[in-house]
Design a protein around this motif. Structure first.
Motif, PDB file in Angstrom:
ATOM      1  N   ASP A  46      -9.004 -40.597  40.921  1.00 54.15           N
ATOM      2  CA  ASP A  46      -8.982 -39.177  41.123  1.00 54.15           C
ATOM      3  C   ASP A  46      -7.511 -39.009  41.250  1.00 54.15           C
ATOM      4  OD1 ASP A  46      -8.672 -36.386  42.019  1.00 54.15           O
ATOM      5  OD2 ASP A  46     -10.487 -36.600  43.258  1.00 54.15           O
ATOM      6  N   ARG A  51     -11.246 -36.567  37.771  1.00 53.47           N
ATOM      7  CA  ARG A  51     -12.053 -37.495  38.432  1.00 53.47           C
ATOM      8  C   ARG A  51     -12.501 -38.482  37.493  1.00 53.47           C
ATOM      9  NH1 ARG A  51     -14.919 -34.356  43.384  1.00 53.47           N
ATOM     10  NH2 ARG A  51     -12.817 -34.123  44.490  1.00 53.47           N
ATOM     11  N   ARG A 125      -7.065 -42.481  44.761  1.00 58.46           N
ATOM     12  CA  ARG A 125      -7.135 -40.988  44.829  1.00 58.46           C
ATOM     13  C   ARG A 125      -5.787 -40.463  45.441  1.00 58.46           C
ATOM     14  NH1 ARG A 125      -7.303 -36.219  45.638  1.00 58.46           N
ATOM     15  NH2 ARG A 125      -8.705 -34.836  46.961  1.00 58.46           N
TER      16      ARG A 125
END
Length: 152
Positions: A46, A51, A125
């Motif tokens: 992400d 994502r 992330r």
């Protein structure tokens, strides 16, 4: 987080440097091979723009993104561990082919990374200002973002 990257434990610094090296060599040629060495097959990714689950889904996204980049540089600023996660603070300098031509765009951000037993990334992330680091350079959208920022 420490203020000095060289104070980061060697094992964590090696993982952070390997992550940074992947993006510092952000070009489409050979990217799939480099991605398979860096990311695990079941990676969860992400980057605030998209994502993606799974390496075979991630590779086309990275290749398409890399094709839009003239050059990319990454400097690791800091890293800290919390449990299984490594948090890496970075500065990325990108020169896009279509947006902000002939101009470097600079973003600072942080990535939360988790690695498998083979030191491949299983979770990635990013936390960064996508409006300031990317969208402000997109025609029309960038103009609107700059106008909004000016009014705040």
């Amino acid at each position: 987080m420490s203020d000095r990257y060289e104070d980061v434990p060697a094992e964590d610094r090696a993982l952070a440097d390997r992550f940074g090296a992947f993006f510092a060599d952000f070009r489409p040629e050979g990217l799939a091979e480099r991605a398979r060495a860096t990311y695990a097959p079941g990676v969860r990714f992400d980057d605030t723009l998209k994502r993606i689950e799974g390496l075979e889904n991630l590779i086309p996204y990275l290749e398409e993104s890399a094709a839009q980049v003239e050059s990319c540089g990454v400097v690791m600023l800091d890293a800290a561990r919390s449990g299984e996660d490594l948090y890496v603070r970075w500065r990325m300098t990108i020169r896009f082919k279509r947006f902000a031509r002939d101009r470097d765009t600079v973003s600072e951000g942080m990535s939360r990374l988790r690695f498998d037993a083979e030191d491949r990334i299983v979770a990635h992330r990013d936390f960064w200002d996508s409006a300031g680091g990317f969208f402000q350079y997109v025609p029309v959208l960038g103009w609107m973002i700059r106008k909004i920022k000016a009014r705040l």
